[in-house]
Write a protein that holds these residues in place. Structure first.
Motif, PDB file in Angstrom:
ATOM      1  N   CYS A 264       0.732  -1.041  -0.141  1.00  0.00           N
ATOM      2  CA  CYS A 264       0.037   0.279   0.130  1.00  0.00           C
ATOM      3  C   CYS A 264       0.409   1.321  -0.327  1.00  0.00           C
ATOM      4  CB  CYS A 264      -1.308  -0.057   0.998  1.00  0.00           C
ATOM      5  SG  CYS A 264       0.016   0.136   2.842  1.00  0.00           S
ATOM      6  N   GLY A 265       1.606   1.201   0.071  1.00  0.00           N
ATOM      7  CA  GLY A 265       3.045   2.229   0.457  1.00  0.00           C
ATOM      8  C   GLY A 265       3.531   2.679  -1.186  1.00  0.00           C
ATOM      9  N   LYS A 266       4.041   1.796  -1.933  1.00  0.00           N
ATOM     10  CA  LYS A 266       4.543   1.570  -2.747  1.00  0.00           C
ATOM     11  C   LYS A 266       4.499   3.220  -3.653  1.00  0.00           C
ATOM     12  CE  LYS A 266       5.679  -2.821  -4.264  1.00  0.00           C
ATOM     13  NZ  LYS A 266       5.795  -3.384  -5.589  1.00  0.00           N
ATOM     14  N   PRO A 267       2.445   3.430  -3.422  1.00  0.00           N
ATOM     15  CA  PRO A 267       3.034   4.909  -4.154  1.00  0.00           C
ATOM     16  C   PRO A 267       3.420   6.080  -3.948  1.00  0.00           C
ATOM     17  CG  PRO A 267       0.731   3.697  -4.145  1.00  0.00           C
ATOM     18  CD  PRO A 267       1.561   3.140  -3.251  1.00  0.00           C
ATOM     19  N   TYR A 268       4.006   5.869  -2.291  1.00  0.00           N
ATOM     20  CA  TYR A 268       4.347   7.224  -1.502  1.00  0.00           C
ATOM     21  C   TYR A 268       5.586   6.936  -2.149  1.00  0.00           C
ATOM     22  CZ  TYR A 268      -0.779   7.025  -0.321  1.00  0.00           C
ATOM     23  OH  TYR A 268      -1.581   7.072  -0.394  1.00  0.00           O
TER      24      TYR A 268
ATOM     25  N   GLU B  50      16.917   6.452 -14.575  1.00  0.00           N
ATOM     26  CA  GLU B  50      17.370   6.875 -15.784  1.00  0.00           C
ATOM     27  C   GLU B  50      17.075   5.847 -17.027  1.00  0.00           C
ATOM     28  OE1 GLU B  50      21.737   7.151 -16.561  1.00  0.00           O
ATOM     29  OE2 GLU B  50      21.933   8.149 -14.157  1.00  0.00           O
ATOM     30  N   ASP B  51      16.087   5.089 -16.818  1.00  0.00           N
ATOM     31  CA  ASP B  51      16.421   3.925 -18.136  1.00  0.00           C
ATOM     32  C   ASP B  51      14.589   3.187 -17.984  1.00  0.00           C
ATOM     33  OD1 ASP B  51      14.979   2.654 -16.270  1.00  0.00           O
ATOM     34  OD2 ASP B  51      16.314   0.477 -16.573  1.00  0.00           O
ATOM     35  N   GLY B  52      13.117   4.529 -17.296  1.00  0.00           N
ATOM     36  CA  GLY B  52      12.396   4.752 -17.186  1.00  0.00           C
ATOM     37  C   GLY B  52      11.650   3.701 -16.389  1.00  0.00           C
ATOM     38  N   ARG B  53      12.774   3.380 -16.187  1.00  0.00           N
ATOM     39  CA  ARG B  53      12.138   1.949 -14.881  1.00  0.00           C
ATOM     40  C   ARG B  53      11.346   1.817 -13.956  1.00  0.00           C
ATOM     41  NH1 ARG B  53      14.769  -4.263 -16.019  1.00  0.00           N
ATOM     42  NH2 ARG B  53      13.003  -4.296 -13.867  1.00  0.00           N
ATOM     43  N   LYS B  54       9.971   1.177 -13.143  1.00  0.00           N
ATOM     44  CA  LYS B  54      10.007   1.848 -12.010  1.00  0.00           C
ATOM     45  C   LYS B  54      10.330   1.144 -10.406  1.00  0.00           C
ATOM     46  CE  LYS B  54       4.855   2.154 -13.560  1.00  0.00           C
ATOM     47  NZ  LYS B  54       3.688   1.654 -13.011  1.00  0.00           N
ATOM     48  N   HIS B  55      10.364   2.292  -9.918  1.00  0.00           N
ATOM     49  CA  HIS B  55      11.080   1.840  -8.549  1.00  0.00           C
ATOM     50  C   HIS B  55      10.144   2.096  -7.132  1.00  0.00           C
ATOM     51  CE1 HIS B  55      14.912   0.197 -10.921  1.00  0.00           C
ATOM     52  NE2 HIS B  55      15.232   1.396 -11.169  1.00  0.00           N
ATOM     53  N   PHE B  56      10.426   1.372  -6.139  1.00  0.00           N
ATOM     54  CA  PHE B  56      10.361   1.821  -5.893  1.00  0.00           C
ATOM     55  C   PHE B  56      10.980   1.510  -3.830  1.00  0.00           C
ATOM     56  CE2 PHE B  56       6.906  -0.392  -8.304  1.00  0.00           C
ATOM     57  CZ  PHE B  56       6.236   0.765  -8.334  1.00  0.00           C
ATOM     58  N   PRO B  57      11.646   1.936  -3.446  1.00  0.00           N
ATOM     59  CA  PRO B  57      12.222   1.984  -2.146  1.00  0.00           C
ATOM     60  C   PRO B  57      12.129   2.133  -0.804  1.00  0.00           C
ATOM     61  CG  PRO B  57      12.882   4.370  -3.880  1.00  0.00           C
ATOM     62  CD  PRO B  57      11.994   3.341  -5.091  1.00  0.00           C
ATOM     63  N   ASN B  58      12.401   1.363  -0.723  1.00  0.00           N
ATOM     64  CA  ASN B  58      11.935   1.485   0.666  1.00  0.00           C
ATOM     65  C   ASN B  58      10.714   1.031   1.447  1.00  0.00           C
ATOM     66  OD1 ASN B  58      13.221   1.327   4.210  1.00  0.00           O
ATOM     67  ND2 ASN B  58      12.071   3.161   3.504  1.00  0.00           N
ATOM     68  N   HIS B  59       9.919   0.526   0.042  1.00  0.00           N
ATOM     69  CA  HIS B  59       8.239   0.350   0.017  1.00  0.00           C
ATOM     70  C   HIS B  59       7.724  -0.843   1.111  1.00  0.00           C
ATOM     71  CE1 HIS B  59       8.524  -3.891  -1.649  1.00  0.00           C
ATOM     72  NE2 HIS B  59       7.630  -3.788  -1.064  1.00  0.00           N
ATOM     73  N   ALA B  60       8.075  -1.340   1.677  1.00  0.00           N
ATOM     74  CA  ALA B  60       7.772  -2.176   2.530  1.00  0.00           C
ATOM     75  C   ALA B  60       7.480  -1.290   4.087  1.00  0.00           C
ATOM     76  CB  ALA B  60       9.081  -3.456   3.179  1.00  0.00           C
TER      77      ALA B  60
ATOM     78  N   VAL C  38       7.311   2.534   4.264  1.00  0.00           N
ATOM     79  CA  VAL C  38       6.240   2.589   3.345  1.00  0.00           C
ATOM     80  C   VAL C  38       4.916   2.470   4.034  1.00  0.00           C
ATOM     81  CG1 VAL C  38       5.632   4.859   1.985  1.00  0.00           C
ATOM     82  CG2 VAL C  38       8.364   5.063   1.929  1.00  0.00           C
ATOM     83  N   SER C  39       4.978   1.678   3.179  1.00  0.00           N
ATOM     84  CA  SER C  39       3.728   0.303   3.087  1.00  0.00           C
ATOM     85  C   SER C  39       3.106   0.315   4.699  1.00  0.00           C
ATOM     86  CB  SER C  39       3.616  -0.537   2.124  1.00  0.00           C
ATOM     87  OG  SER C  39       3.910  -0.627   1.377  1.00  0.00           O
ATOM     88  N   PHE C  40       3.982  -0.035   5.686  1.00  0.00           N
ATOM     89  CA  PHE C  40       4.241  -0.038   7.233  1.00  0.00           C
ATOM     90  C   PHE C  40       3.469   1.214   8.015  1.00  0.00           C
ATOM     91  CE2 PHE C  40       6.157   0.592  11.039  1.00  0.00           C
ATOM     92  CZ  PHE C  40       5.506  -0.810  11.665  1.00  0.00           C
ATOM     93  N   ASN C  41       4.328   1.782   7.418  1.00  0.00           N
ATOM     94  CA  ASN C  41       3.839   3.463   7.907  1.00  0.00           C
ATOM     95  C   ASN C  41       2.667   3.513   7.394  1.00  0.00           C
ATOM     96  OD1 ASN C  41       5.892   4.221   9.638  1.00  0.00           O
ATOM     97  ND2 ASN C  41       6.785   4.619   7.744  1.00  0.00           N
ATOM     98  N   THR C  42       2.366   3.245   6.076  1.00  0.00           N
ATOM     99  CA  THR C  42       0.654   3.478   5.982  1.00  0.00           C
ATOM    100  C   THR C  42      -0.418   2.443   6.031  1.00  0.00           C
ATOM    101  OG1 THR C  42       1.867   4.299   3.543  1.00  0.00           O
ATOM    102  CG2 THR C  42      -0.459   3.729   3.081  1.00  0.00           C
TER     103      THR C  42
END
Length: 168
Positions: free
Chosen positions: A52-56, A62-72, A74-78
């Motif tokens: 649930c934190g991935k959008p945040y 640089e290659d245009g690929r999506k990344h979700f740093p520290n998403h676990a 961020v999801s925990f906090n969300t």
């Protein structure tokens, strides 16, 4: 992930036929897997909201690929802003632990109360995402499955070893 997780749990706990396509690891029928699972409501919250934190925390490389740093984290906090379930929150915080598990972290991981929940969730996740990464015959899936097979076996062996030591 939720649908795959409950498909797998219903199969293991009740013997119902699997609804989805699965490649099951050698350790899947070990009774230890089911000994210490949280209740179904907790599992539902965890598997539905684990990302649930991935959008945040979405970034683009640089290659245009999506990344979700520290998403676990961020999801925990969300999740904690919306719900009051400490076990689901903790599972969300640890959601990547099994996926990233290395040999030097096996002992600590195997001592976590809900380590088998994370194992089953990781297995469910690689299956639910298989199509996105090219299917179960893709190199990506095969690498993830091989990791799941190997680390799962090692974790279960450690749980059994720890259990025998505690009995003596």
């Amino acid at each position: 992930v939720r649908n795959y997780m409950f498909d797998l749990l219903d199969h293991l706990q009740k013997g119902t036929p699997l609804k989805y396509e699965w490649k099951l690891p050698s350790w899947i029928n070990d009774p230890i897997l089911l000994e210490n699972l949280p209740d179904r409501q907790t599992l539902e919250l965890y598997t539905v909201y684990h990302d649930c934190g991935k959008p945040y925390c979405l970034t683009y490389g640089e290659d245009g690929r999506k990344h979700f740093p520290n998403h676990a984290e961020v999801s925990f906090n969300t999740f904690n802003e919306l719900f009051d379930n400490d076990v689901s929150a903790d599972l969300i915080r640890r959601d990547m632990d099994f996926h990233l598990l290395r040999a030097d972290g096996l002992q600590k991981f195997s001592e976590y109360e809900y380590c088998t929940t994370l194992m089953l969730s990781a297995l469910s996740e690689i299956h639910s995402n298989a199509t996105m990464f090219g299917g179960m015959e893709s190199t990506s899936f095969k690498i993830k499955f091989k990791h799941t097979e190997k680390r799962g076996r090692q974790v279960l062996n450690l749980i059994k070893t720890n259990s025998n030591i505690n009995k003596n």
